[in-house]
Design a protein around this motif. Sequence first.
Motif, PDB file in Angstrom:
ATOM      1  N   CYS A   6       0.858  -1.193   0.000  1.00  0.00           N
ATOM      2  CA  CYS A   6       0.000   0.000   0.000  1.00  0.00           C
ATOM      3  C   CYS A   6       0.893   1.240   0.000  1.00  0.00           C
ATOM      4  O   CYS A   6       1.853   1.318   0.771  1.00  0.00           O
ATOM      5  CB  CYS A   6      -0.894  -0.010   1.232  1.00  0.00           C
ATOM      6  N   PRO A   7       0.590   2.241  -0.827  1.00  0.00           N
ATOM      7  CA  PRO A   7       1.424   3.445  -0.872  1.00  0.00           C
ATOM      8  C   PRO A   7       1.419   4.259   0.426  1.00  0.00           C
ATOM      9  O   PRO A   7       2.364   4.990   0.704  1.00  0.00           O
ATOM     10  CB  PRO A   7       0.818   4.278  -1.999  1.00  0.00           C
ATOM     11  N   GLN A   8       0.368   4.110   1.231  1.00  0.00           N
ATOM     12  CA  GLN A   8       0.298   4.913   2.449  1.00  0.00           C
ATOM     13  C   GLN A   8       0.820   4.158   3.670  1.00  0.00           C
ATOM     14  O   GLN A   8       1.690   4.661   4.369  1.00  0.00           O
ATOM     15  CB  GLN A   8      -1.141   5.353   2.709  1.00  0.00           C
ATOM     16  N   CYS A   9       0.328   2.951   3.926  1.00  0.00           N
ATOM     17  CA  CYS A   9       0.717   2.242   5.145  1.00  0.00           C
ATOM     18  C   CYS A   9       1.807   1.205   4.917  1.00  0.00           C
ATOM     19  O   CYS A   9       2.445   0.763   5.859  1.00  0.00           O
ATOM     20  CB  CYS A   9      -0.493   1.581   5.798  1.00  0.00           C
ATOM     21  N   GLY A  10       2.029   0.798   3.663  1.00  0.00           N
ATOM     22  CA  GLY A  10       3.101  -0.130   3.346  1.00  0.00           C
ATOM     23  C   GLY A  10       2.777  -1.588   3.572  1.00  0.00           C
ATOM     24  O   GLY A  10       3.613  -2.449   3.353  1.00  0.00           O
TER      25      GLY A  10
END
Length: 108
Positions: A6-10
């Motif tokens: 995920c680009p935000q939480c990884g």
Amino acid sequence: MAIIACPQCGKKISDKSQSCPHCQLSLTGMTSDRIDELNSRKRIDRLQSYINQSMLALVVFLAGFCVLYFWQSEPESWQLLASEAAIAVGFLWYIAARAMVIYLKRKN
């Protein structure tokens, strides 16, 4: 179906997902510019966290030093041991945090 980060939480998610089940980020219409912006924000937040940790470590170090200098504790007392421990922990924590700051700045 592939597993991506995920680009935000990884965290690991499916590339077919419409949104991240962990952080609820909508992945529909996600452009590479938006992904770069999210990665940049995550990197800045991580850098700021290590800067804050280095300042806290400096406070712990200075508190231990002030107790050692101003209280004139007796040899082998718990105050002397606590102040020396605070100095050691604060110093090592500060060095580690500053090393991470330098590493993250050079990584950019």
